[in-house]
Design a protein around this motif. Sequence first.
Motif, PDB file in Angstrom:
ATOM      1  N   LEU A  44      -4.981  10.174   6.409  1.00 60.03           N
ATOM      2  CA  LEU A  44      -5.783  10.348   7.614  1.00 60.03           C
ATOM      3  C   LEU A  44      -4.943   9.874   8.785  1.00 60.03           C
ATOM      4  O   LEU A  44      -4.609   8.687   8.876  1.00 60.03           O
ATOM      5  CB  LEU A  44      -7.083   9.539   7.517  1.00 60.03           C
ATOM      6  N   LEU A  45      -4.592  10.799   9.696  1.00 59.45           N
ATOM      7  CA  LEU A  45      -3.625  10.517  10.748  1.00 59.45           C
ATOM      8  C   LEU A  45      -4.196  10.807  12.128  1.00 59.45           C
ATOM      9  O   LEU A  45      -5.120  11.622  12.275  1.00 59.45           O
ATOM     10  CB  LEU A  45      -2.370  11.379  10.552  1.00 59.45           C
ATOM     11  N   ARG A  46      -3.637  10.151  13.140  1.00 54.75           N
ATOM     12  CA  ARG A  46      -3.906  10.561  14.517  1.00 54.75           C
ATOM     13  C   ARG A  46      -3.446  12.008  14.685  1.00 54.75           C
ATOM     14  O   ARG A  46      -2.453  12.428  14.103  1.00 54.75           O
ATOM     15  CB  ARG A  46      -3.123   9.674  15.491  1.00 54.75           C
ATOM     16  N   ASP A  47      -4.174  12.751  15.496  1.00 57.98           N
ATOM     17  CA  ASP A  47      -3.887  14.174  15.677  1.00 57.98           C
ATOM     18  C   ASP A  47      -2.785  14.378  16.715  1.00 57.98           C
ATOM     19  O   ASP A  47      -3.011  14.246  17.917  1.00 57.98           O
ATOM     20  CB  ASP A  47      -5.156  14.907  16.115  1.00 57.98           C
ATOM     21  N   GLN A  52      -5.281   2.369   2.628  1.00 49.29           N
ATOM     22  CA  GLN A  52      -4.999   1.332   3.623  1.00 49.29           C
ATOM     23  C   GLN A  52      -6.246   0.563   4.044  1.00 49.29           C
ATOM     24  O   GLN A  52      -6.151  -0.518   4.613  1.00 49.29           O
ATOM     25  CB  GLN A  52      -4.349   1.944   4.858  1.00 49.29           C
ATOM     26  N   VAL A  53      -7.425   1.086   3.728  1.00 46.30           N
ATOM     27  CA  VAL A  53      -8.671   0.434   4.138  1.00 46.30           C
ATOM     28  C   VAL A  53      -9.201  -0.501   3.053  1.00 46.30           C
ATOM     29  O   VAL A  53      -9.465  -1.679   3.308  1.00 46.30           O
ATOM     30  CB  VAL A  53      -9.739   1.482   4.501  1.00 46.30           C
ATOM     31  N   CYS A  54      -9.364   0.014   1.820  1.00 45.62           N
ATOM     32  CA  CYS A  54      -9.995  -0.790   0.756  1.00 45.62           C
ATOM     33  C   CYS A  54      -9.025  -1.282  -0.308  1.00 45.62           C
ATOM     34  O   CYS A  54      -9.403  -2.073  -1.169  1.00 45.62           O
ATOM     35  CB  CYS A  54     -11.108   0.019   0.095  1.00 45.62           C
ATOM     36  N   ALA A  55      -7.773  -0.799  -0.284  1.00 48.30           N
ATOM     37  CA  ALA A  55      -6.732  -1.187  -1.241  1.00 48.30           C
ATOM     38  C   ALA A  55      -6.936  -0.603  -2.631  1.00 48.30           C
ATOM     39  O   ALA A  55      -6.208  -0.945  -3.564  1.00 48.30           O
ATOM     40  CB  ALA A  55      -6.572  -2.698  -1.333  1.00 48.30           C
ATOM     41  N   THR A  62       4.379   5.634   8.751  1.00 54.30           N
ATOM     42  CA  THR A  62       4.228   4.219   8.400  1.00 54.30           C
ATOM     43  C   THR A  62       2.785   3.875   8.026  1.00 54.30           C
ATOM     44  O   THR A  62       2.494   2.732   7.702  1.00 54.30           O
ATOM     45  CB  THR A  62       4.664   3.306   9.558  1.00 54.30           C
ATOM     46  N   GLU A  63       1.892   4.857   8.095  1.00 54.62           N
ATOM     47  CA  GLU A  63       0.486   4.613   7.781  1.00 54.62           C
ATOM     48  C   GLU A  63       0.226   4.951   6.323  1.00 54.62           C
ATOM     49  O   GLU A  63       0.470   6.078   5.892  1.00 54.62           O
ATOM     50  CB  GLU A  63      -0.399   5.471   8.684  1.00 54.62           C
ATOM     51  N   ALA A  81       0.823  -1.208   0.000  1.00 57.10           N
ATOM     52  CA  ALA A  81       0.000   0.000   0.000  1.00 57.10           C
ATOM     53  C   ALA A  81       0.859   1.261   0.000  1.00 57.10           C
ATOM     54  O   ALA A  81       0.535   2.245  -0.676  1.00 57.10           O
ATOM     55  CB  ALA A  81      -0.935  -0.004   1.206  1.00 57.10           C
ATOM     56  N   MET A  82       1.955   1.243   0.727  1.00 58.06           N
ATOM     57  CA  MET A  82       2.835   2.416   0.764  1.00 58.06           C
ATOM     58  C   MET A  82       3.568   2.604  -0.561  1.00 58.06           C
ATOM     59  O   MET A  82       3.719   3.734  -1.047  1.00 58.06           O
ATOM     60  CB  MET A  82       3.831   2.271   1.907  1.00 58.06           C
TER      61      MET A  82
END
Length: 209
Positions: free
Chosen positions: A95-98, A79-82, A113-114, A72-73
């Motif tokens: 979409l990241l943690r804040d 990362q959810v549906c490919a 890494t996401e 995916a990277m």
Amino acid sequence: MSQIIAPYITTWSAEQEIPSRVVERPGYGVGYADELLGDRDAHGVLWQRPAVRHEAGRPEFGKVHPLRQRRAMRKLLCQVCAGPANQNDDGVLWLLRDFQGDWPNWPEGMACTEPPVCVPCVAISLRLCPALRRGAVAVRVRASEVAGVRGALYRRGVFGPVAAQDVNLAYDDPSIRWVVASALIRELRGCTLVPLTELTEQYDAVQAR
């Protein structure tokens, strides 16, 4: 869109890591005793050997499958549906943690890494991911060079190499020869924060057509 039970990069219970003995390659670093050609990436870095049985068993949320994360990277897949990650003139969507309090202009320069996401999967992620419910930020990224890996750094031991700690290392770091990688890293540059409401409204407008 088909029903998503778990994100594409999630490990399933039938995908346990394949037992492999890590040995020292004199003058090079670590390798597997029974190493195969596909065990290393194009930069020569050794990777974990997980089984590949996607959707077999039950999803192990919070545990990322190394090979699917890497794919995916590399290909900038959601990362959810490919499917392809969303991209416009402002860049690829993440979409990241804040963690905006970590440094000025976060996430500029972040080792990430996401994998990125598509617009339809933003709403799904916000609804289903416990980590994102604690605070999430959407970001457009103009440049995201593949920069290195995250993985277990090994040290010499009495009976062979021993995993010492988890690290993020750039591909040009000599220590990377002693790493067994578990995730690919992209460095995020040219970042612009996007209101989450803008993305959800965009998705709702498409669904309403």
